[in-house]
Structure formats: C-alpha cells, structure tokens
Scaffold this motif. Structure first.
Motif, PDB file in Angstrom:
ATOM      1  N   SER A   1      21.705   4.075 -33.274  1.00  0.00           N
ATOM      2  CA  SER A   1      20.705   5.075 -33.650  1.00  0.00           C
ATOM      3  C   SER A   1      21.359   6.429 -33.904  1.00  0.00           C
ATOM      4  O   SER A   1      21.010   7.125 -34.866  1.00  0.00           O
ATOM      5  CB  SER A   1      19.656   5.222 -32.556  1.00  0.00           C
ATOM      6  OG  SER A   1      18.961   4.024 -32.383  1.00  0.00           O
ATOM      7  N   GLN A   2      22.312   6.805 -33.048  1.00  0.00           N
ATOM      8  CA  GLN A   2      23.026   8.061 -33.259  1.00  0.00           C
ATOM      9  C   GLN A   2      23.823   8.020 -34.561  1.00  0.00           C
ATOM     10  O   GLN A   2      23.885   9.012 -35.294  1.00  0.00           O
ATOM     11  CB  GLN A   2      23.952   8.353 -32.086  1.00  0.00           C
ATOM     12  CG  GLN A   2      23.218   8.733 -30.830  1.00  0.00           C
ATOM     13  CD  GLN A   2      24.146   8.888 -29.634  1.00  0.00           C
ATOM     14  OE1 GLN A   2      25.271   8.411 -29.641  1.00  0.00           O
ATOM     15  NE2 GLN A   2      23.651   9.546 -28.602  1.00  0.00           N
TER      16      GLN A   2
ATOM     17  N   ILE B   1      21.381   2.586 -28.837  1.00  0.00           N
ATOM     18  CA  ILE B   1      21.472   4.047 -28.823  1.00  0.00           C
ATOM     19  C   ILE B   1      22.646   4.508 -29.683  1.00  0.00           C
ATOM     20  O   ILE B   1      22.530   5.471 -30.456  1.00  0.00           O
ATOM     21  CB  ILE B   1      21.583   4.567 -27.379  1.00  0.00           C
ATOM     22  CG1 ILE B   1      20.250   4.354 -26.653  1.00  0.00           C
ATOM     23  CG2 ILE B   1      21.964   6.042 -27.349  1.00  0.00           C
ATOM     24  CD1 ILE B   1      20.298   4.642 -25.173  1.00  0.00           C
ATOM     25  N   ALA B   2      23.783   3.804 -29.581  1.00  0.00           N
ATOM     26  CA  ALA B   2      24.957   4.183 -30.384  1.00  0.00           C
ATOM     27  C   ALA B   2      24.667   4.015 -31.869  1.00  0.00           C
ATOM     28  O   ALA B   2      25.024   4.883 -32.691  1.00  0.00           O
ATOM     29  CB  ALA B   2      26.159   3.342 -29.975  1.00  0.00           C
TER      30      ALA B   2
ATOM     31  N   MET C   1      21.394   8.536 -37.359  1.00  0.00           N
ATOM     32  CA  MET C   1      20.894   9.911 -37.407  1.00  0.00           C
ATOM     33  C   MET C   1      21.869  10.831 -38.134  1.00  0.00           C
ATOM     34  O   MET C   1      21.466  11.837 -38.718  1.00  0.00           O
ATOM     35  CB  MET C   1      20.641  10.442 -35.992  1.00  0.00           C
ATOM     36  CG  MET C   1      19.414   9.858 -35.336  1.00  0.00           C
ATOM     37  SD  MET C   1      17.902  10.280 -36.187  1.00  0.00           S
ATOM     38  CE  MET C   1      17.784  12.002 -35.803  1.00  0.00           C
ATOM     39  N   ARG C   2      23.163  10.486 -38.118  1.00  0.00           N
ATOM     40  CA  ARG C   2      24.138  11.295 -38.850  1.00  0.00           C
ATOM     41  C   ARG C   2      23.968  11.150 -40.353  1.00  0.00           C
ATOM     42  O   ARG C   2      24.413  11.999 -41.112  1.00  0.00           O
ATOM     43  CB  ARG C   2      25.554  10.895 -38.447  1.00  0.00           C
ATOM     44  CG  ARG C   2      25.921  11.359 -37.069  1.00  0.00           C
ATOM     45  CD  ARG C   2      27.396  11.129 -36.791  1.00  0.00           C
ATOM     46  NE  ARG C   2      27.539  10.813 -35.386  1.00  0.00           N
ATOM     47  CZ  ARG C   2      27.988   9.666 -34.901  1.00  0.00           C
ATOM     48  NH1 ARG C   2      28.400   8.728 -35.704  1.00  0.00           N
ATOM     49  NH2 ARG C   2      28.044   9.464 -33.606  1.00  0.00           N
TER      50      ARG C   2
END
Length: 131
Positions: A78-79, A75-76, A82-83
């Motif tokens: 992926s975030q 999740i980290a 996404m940036r």
C-alpha cells in the motif's frame, strides 16, 4: 497486479497458538487496568501505560504469524502504491473546491425553486379546486 507467488492461506497450530497468546496478553492488560483501578492506589496514567504495553506486546506476537506477515506485506504494498499517486496542486484543489461549492449552491437553488413551484401548485391550485 501483484506477480508474486501466493503464500498458502492455511493456518497452522503454531500460528493459532500465537494468536491466542496475543489475545490473552491483550485481555490480561485490559483486565489489569480495571482490576488495579478498584483500589485507587495506582494512577490512571500508569494503568493506561500497562494497557498500551499489553497492546504492543500482543501486536508483536501476532506479527510473527502468517496473518501478521500478510498484513505487513499489504501495508508495504500500500505504501508503494501511495508513492505512485499524483496529488493535485494547491491551485487545482482550490479551483476544484470552488467549482463544487458553486455547483452545490446552484443545485440547492434549483431544488428550492422546484419545491416552491410544487408547493404553490399543490396548495394553491389543486387544493382550492377540490375544496
């Protein structure tokens, strides 16, 4: 590509125990929801809060396993990825949507025309020649 060292994929007994405990807590919350609803004395909103509490507790327990750490890392990352995404502006989005709508209309008219031609060829010419 991720250059981090990969963690071992094996699961130890403590992790399995934690996952089983998390599952049992969740099943107990769901069972309590249905069991307490039989009498009708406890409102559905209180029972729902109990299920949500069981869900949060089971997720918290599962988060401290190797699988939970891998999910948190995923999740980290992926975030972080996404940036990096460059999102289109509103004007670009509207123009692209308009082009797509126009292409869909043109293609549907073209397919309708092909269907009409094939229908007239088959029904008017071929069937009248055979009959």
């Amino acid at each position: 590509m991720n250059t981090k060292a990969e963690e071992p994929k094996g699961t130890n007994a403590a992790d399995i125990g934690k996952l089983v405990l998390a599952g049992l807590v969740l099943v107990a919350g769901i069972f309590a929801y249905s069991w307490l609803g039989r009498d009708g004395n406890i409102s559905p909103s209180v029972r729902l809060l109990g299920v949500l509490a069981a869900l949060v507790i089971s997720l918290a327990i599962a988060a401290f396993t190797a699988l939970g750490r891998r999910v948190r890392n995923f999740i980290a990352e992926s975030q972080f990825e996404m940036r990096k995404v460059v999102w289109p502006t509103r004007d670009e989005t509207i123009k692209t949507t308009g082009i797509i709508i126009l292409v869909v209309i043109v293609l549907s008219l073209l397919l309708g025309l092909i269907d009409l031609i094939l229908k007239s060829v088959i029904l008017d010419w071929l069937l009248k020649l055979g009959g």
